[in-house]
Enzyme design. Structure first.
Site, PDB file in Angstrom:
ATOM      1  N   ALA A  66       0.816  -1.254  -0.091  1.00  0.00           N
ATOM      2  CA  ALA A  66       0.119  -0.163   0.064  1.00  0.00           C
ATOM      3  C   ALA A  66       0.883   1.373   0.127  1.00  0.00           C
ATOM      4  O   ALA A  66       2.086   1.085   0.404  1.00  0.00           O
ATOM      5  CB  ALA A  66      -0.841   0.016   1.179  1.00  0.00           C
ATOM      6  N   GLY A 109       0.754  -5.030   0.941  1.00  0.00           N
ATOM      7  CA  GLY A 109      -0.471  -5.171   0.406  1.00  0.00           C
ATOM      8  C   GLY A 109      -0.272  -5.779  -1.138  1.00  0.00           C
ATOM      9  O   GLY A 109      -1.352  -6.542  -1.755  1.00  0.00           O
ATOM     10  N   GLU A 112      -0.511  -9.331  -0.576  1.00  0.00           N
ATOM     11  CA  GLU A 112      -1.940  -9.597  -0.209  1.00  0.00           C
ATOM     12  C   GLU A 112      -2.630  -9.788  -1.487  1.00  0.00           C
ATOM     13  O   GLU A 112      -3.469 -10.494  -1.728  1.00  0.00           O
ATOM     14  CB  GLU A 112      -2.397  -8.760   0.820  1.00  0.00           C
ATOM     15  CG  GLU A 112      -1.919  -9.011   2.228  1.00  0.00           C
ATOM     16  CD  GLU A 112      -2.186  -7.948   3.244  1.00  0.00           C
ATOM     17  OE1 GLU A 112      -2.036  -6.712   2.715  1.00  0.00           O
ATOM     18  OE2 GLU A 112      -2.446  -8.201   4.404  1.00  0.00           O
ATOM     19  N   GLU A 132       5.096  -5.088   6.904  1.00  0.00           N
ATOM     20  CA  GLU A 132       4.453  -3.766   7.634  1.00  0.00           C
ATOM     21  C   GLU A 132       4.955  -3.700   9.086  1.00  0.00           C
ATOM     22  O   GLU A 132       4.844  -2.679   9.629  1.00  0.00           O
ATOM     23  CB  GLU A 132       2.838  -4.411   7.676  1.00  0.00           C
ATOM     24  CG  GLU A 132       2.114  -4.353   6.419  1.00  0.00           C
ATOM     25  CD  GLU A 132       2.135  -5.540   5.863  1.00  0.00           C
ATOM     26  OE1 GLU A 132       3.151  -6.343   5.887  1.00  0.00           O
ATOM     27  OE2 GLU A 132       1.217  -5.721   4.876  1.00  0.00           O
TER      28      GLU A 132
HETATM   29  N1  DAK Z   1       4.653   3.143  -0.569  1.00  0.00           N
HETATM   30  C1  DAK Z   1       5.058   4.428  -1.206  1.00  0.00           C
HETATM   31  N2  DAK Z   1       6.116   4.657  -2.010  1.00  0.00           N
HETATM   32  C2  DAK Z   1       6.760   3.482  -1.983  1.00  0.00           C
HETATM   33  C3  DAK Z   1       6.308   2.302  -1.424  1.00  0.00           C
HETATM   34  C4  DAK Z   1       5.241   2.229  -0.854  1.00  0.00           C
HETATM   35  N3  DAK Z   1       4.927   0.968  -0.119  1.00  0.00           N
HETATM   36  N4  DAK Z   1       7.619   1.359  -1.796  1.00  0.00           N
HETATM   37  C5  DAK Z   1       8.336   1.952  -2.625  1.00  0.00           C
HETATM   38  N5  DAK Z   1       8.015   3.367  -2.713  1.00  0.00           N
HETATM   39  C6  DAK Z   1       8.773   4.495  -3.413  1.00  0.00           C
HETATM   40  C7  DAK Z   1       9.990   4.965  -2.697  1.00  0.00           C
HETATM   41  O1  DAK Z   1       9.452   5.851  -1.871  1.00  0.00           O
HETATM   42  C8  DAK Z   1      10.797   5.545  -3.945  1.00  0.00           C
HETATM   43  O2  DAK Z   1      10.277   6.939  -4.354  1.00  0.00           O
HETATM   44  P1  DAK Z   1      11.210   7.981  -4.308  1.00  0.00           P
HETATM   45  O3  DAK Z   1      11.610   8.120  -3.013  1.00  0.00           O
HETATM   46  O4  DAK Z   1      11.985   7.750  -5.563  1.00  0.00           O
HETATM   47  O5  DAK Z   1      10.190   9.040  -4.474  1.00  0.00           O
HETATM   48  C9  DAK Z   1      10.151   4.627  -4.989  1.00  0.00           C
HETATM   49  O6  DAK Z   1       9.321   3.765  -4.650  1.00  0.00           O
HETATM   50  C10 DAK Z   1      11.566   3.378  -5.217  1.00  0.00           C
HETATM   51  O7  DAK Z   1      11.705   2.888  -4.117  1.00  0.00           O
HETATM   52  P2  DAK Z   1      13.064   2.734  -3.277  1.00  0.00           P
HETATM   53  O8  DAK Z   1      14.114   3.842  -3.752  1.00  0.00           O
HETATM   54  O9  DAK Z   1      12.910   2.422  -1.925  1.00  0.00           O
HETATM   55  O10 DAK Z   1      13.974   1.451  -3.847  1.00  0.00           O
HETATM   56  P3  DAK Z   1      14.685   0.405  -3.562  1.00  0.00           P
HETATM   57  O11 DAK Z   1      15.082  -0.607  -4.518  1.00  0.00           O
HETATM   58  O12 DAK Z   1      15.861   1.040  -2.647  1.00  0.00           O
HETATM   59  O13 DAK Z   1      14.072  -0.557  -2.364  1.00  0.00           O
HETATM   60  C11 DAK Z   1      11.877  -1.736  -1.520  1.00  0.00           C
HETATM   61  C12 DAK Z   1      12.743  -1.230  -2.746  1.00  0.00           C
HETATM   62  C13 DAK Z   1      10.574  -2.232  -1.998  1.00  0.00           C
HETATM   63  C14 DAK Z   1      12.647  -2.570  -0.799  1.00  0.00           C
HETATM   64  C15 DAK Z   1      11.414  -0.591  -0.664  1.00  0.00           C
HETATM   65  O14 DAK Z   1      10.983   0.528  -1.459  1.00  0.00           O
HETATM   66  C16 DAK Z   1      10.450  -0.530   0.406  1.00  0.00           C
HETATM   67  O15 DAK Z   1      10.994  -1.163   1.546  1.00  0.00           O
HETATM   68  N6  DAK Z   1       9.341  -0.223   0.299  1.00  0.00           N
HETATM   69  C17 DAK Z   1       8.263  -0.360   1.130  1.00  0.00           C
HETATM   70  C18 DAK Z   1       7.790  -1.630   1.195  1.00  0.00           C
HETATM   71  C19 DAK Z   1       6.874  -2.024   2.431  1.00  0.00           C
HETATM   72  O16 DAK Z   1       6.859  -1.655   3.532  1.00  0.00           O
HETATM   73  N7  DAK Z   1       5.690  -2.250   1.875  1.00  0.00           N
HETATM   74  C20 DAK Z   1       4.563  -2.546   3.073  1.00  0.00           C
HETATM   75  C21 DAK Z   1       3.658  -1.357   2.935  1.00  0.00           C
HETATM   76  S1  DAK Z   1       2.386  -1.347   4.122  1.00  0.00           S
HETATM   77  C22 DAK Z   1      -5.251  -2.546   3.660  1.00  0.00           C
HETATM   78  C23 DAK Z   1      -4.807  -2.964   2.310  1.00  0.00           C
HETATM   79  C24 DAK Z   1      -3.606  -3.025   2.169  1.00  0.00           C
HETATM   80  C25 DAK Z   1      -2.614  -2.792   3.185  1.00  0.00           C
HETATM   81  C26 DAK Z   1      -3.336  -2.420   4.529  1.00  0.00           C
HETATM   82  C27 DAK Z   1      -4.634  -2.198   4.740  1.00  0.00           C
HETATM   83  N8  DAK Z   1      -6.870  -2.483   3.711  1.00  0.00           N
HETATM   84  C28 DAK Z   1      -7.713  -3.008   2.833  1.00  0.00           C
HETATM   85  C29 DAK Z   1      -7.439  -1.700   4.830  1.00  0.00           C
HETATM   86  C30 DAK Z   1      -1.309  -2.790   2.998  1.00  0.00           C
HETATM   87  C31 DAK Z   1      -0.421  -2.002   3.740  1.00  0.00           C
HETATM   88  C32 DAK Z   1       1.186  -2.086   3.386  1.00  0.00           C
HETATM   89  O17 DAK Z   1       1.150  -2.774   2.286  1.00  0.00           O
END
Ligand code: DAK
Length: 258
Positions: A66, A109, A112, A132
């Site tokens: 997400a 997400g 998921e 998360e």
């Molecule tokens: N959200 C927003 N931006 C993201 C992102 C994310 N999840 N993942 C990556 N980006 C963005 C980065 O901010 C970066 O943007 P800029 O800084 O260039 O503007 C760009 O994508 C490239 O990412 P990185 O520079 O970080 O690239 P790397 O190769 O260094 O790293 C990475 C890749 C995937 C390891 C890293 O980006 C990362 O850790 N991303 C976050 C992963 C994460 O934590 N995902 C879980 C998020 S929470 C629900 C439905 C769904 C959900 C909840 C509730 N309901 C129905 C209620 C889900 C929740 C989640 O998924």
């Protein structure tokens, strides 16, 4: 409005393709993208020319979760009011089979969403995880529930409580994906699988999908009763007559979805 979803209803005969298209953000699932994804899937579900749907991202990311930037400032009531679950529930109710063709990151997400699909073809470069926990929350769209049913308690605990990523091979060992193929082949392999399913009776395919999903939601006896009703129902279809006649006449069945 930006186009976060590219949708091709004629990707292959009877196969629709939906591609997540926020490449710079690694296909982070913001609300707009999820809304467009839902609409594209519902449209394909209603399109009689489509029998199977593929959802994919790009080589670097299926979806990295997400959109954290969109969620960061929200409080519990904001989240409740947004009611993203209605979007996810609508996707869950799509009757046609959905295959996720996954390369790169499938996180949070994004993972998921894979699990909401019916089958998953992974490229060797795919990485799965529920990170998360690293941002102070936990999975909220089925990560604890759907994954527990597939990989078992100890594995889901480790993945969710550490937030670590696993590679495609490990995901295969855990039963999270159907198979792993070289990166240049993942979409082709998903298309092959979709095309194979498109040759079957779409009514039987949909009834079977509905019955299989019931197995994850009901006690056994209830699931068996549900299965039985769908089985009987298929004897009301022309496809059942065609399928059985084709067997007897030693020819290939031509299913019309009637
Ligand atoms: N959200 C927003 N931006 C993201 C992102 C994310 N999840 N993942 C990556 N980006 C963005 C980065 O901010 C970066 O943007 P800029 O800084 O260039 O503007 C760009 O994508 C490239 O990412 P990185 O520079 O970080 O690239 P790397 O190769 O260094 O790293 C990475 C890749 C995937 C390891 C890293 O980006 C990362 O850790 N991303 C976050 C992963 C994460 O934590 N995902 C879980 C998020 S929470 C629900 C439905 C769904 C959900 C909840 C509730 N309901 C129905 C209620 C889900 C929740 C989640 O998924």
């Amino acid at each position: 409005m930006s186009q976060f979803i590219l949708s091709n209803p004629n990707f292959a005969p009877m196969v629709g393709l939906v591609q997540l298209n926020r490449p710079k953000e690694l296909n982070a699932l913001n609300l707009e993208l999820m809304g467009q994804l839902r609409d594209a899937l519902v449209e394909m579900d209603e399109n009689p020319d489509i029998r199977c749907i593929i959802v994919t991202g790009n080589e670097r990311a299926f979806a990295a979760g997400a959109d954290i930037k969109q969620m960061a400032g929200k409080n519990a009531i904001d989240m409740l009011k947004i009611d993203q679950f209605s979007t996810w529930d609508t996707i869950r109710r799509v009757k046609k089979p959905i295959i996720a063709a996954v390369s790169g990151f499938a996180l949070g997400g994004g993972h998921e969403l894979c699990m909401l699909c019916d089958m998953i073809i992974a490229s060797e470069t795919a990485k799965f995880g529920q990170p998360e926990i690293n941002i102070g929350v936990m999975p909220g769209a089925g990560g604890t529930q759907r994954m527990a049913r597939v990989v078992g308690k100890v594995n889901v605990m480790e993945l969710v409580l550490t937030g670590k990523f696993i590679d495609a091979q490990r995901a295969y060992e855990l039963g999270l994906v159907n198979r792993v193929v070289p990166v240049e082949l993942y979409l082709e392999e998903a298309t092959k699988l979709a095309t194979e399913i498109c040759q079957k009776s779409p009514l039987a395919v949909q009834a079977a999908k509905e019955s299989i999903l019931k197995a994850y939601e009901t006690p056994l006896q209830e699931g068996l009763a549900f299965e039985r009703k769908n089985f009987y129902m298929l004897f009301a279809t022309e496809d059942q007559k065609e399928g059985m006649a084709a067997f007897v006449e030693k020819r290939k069945a031509d299913f019309k979805g009637k």
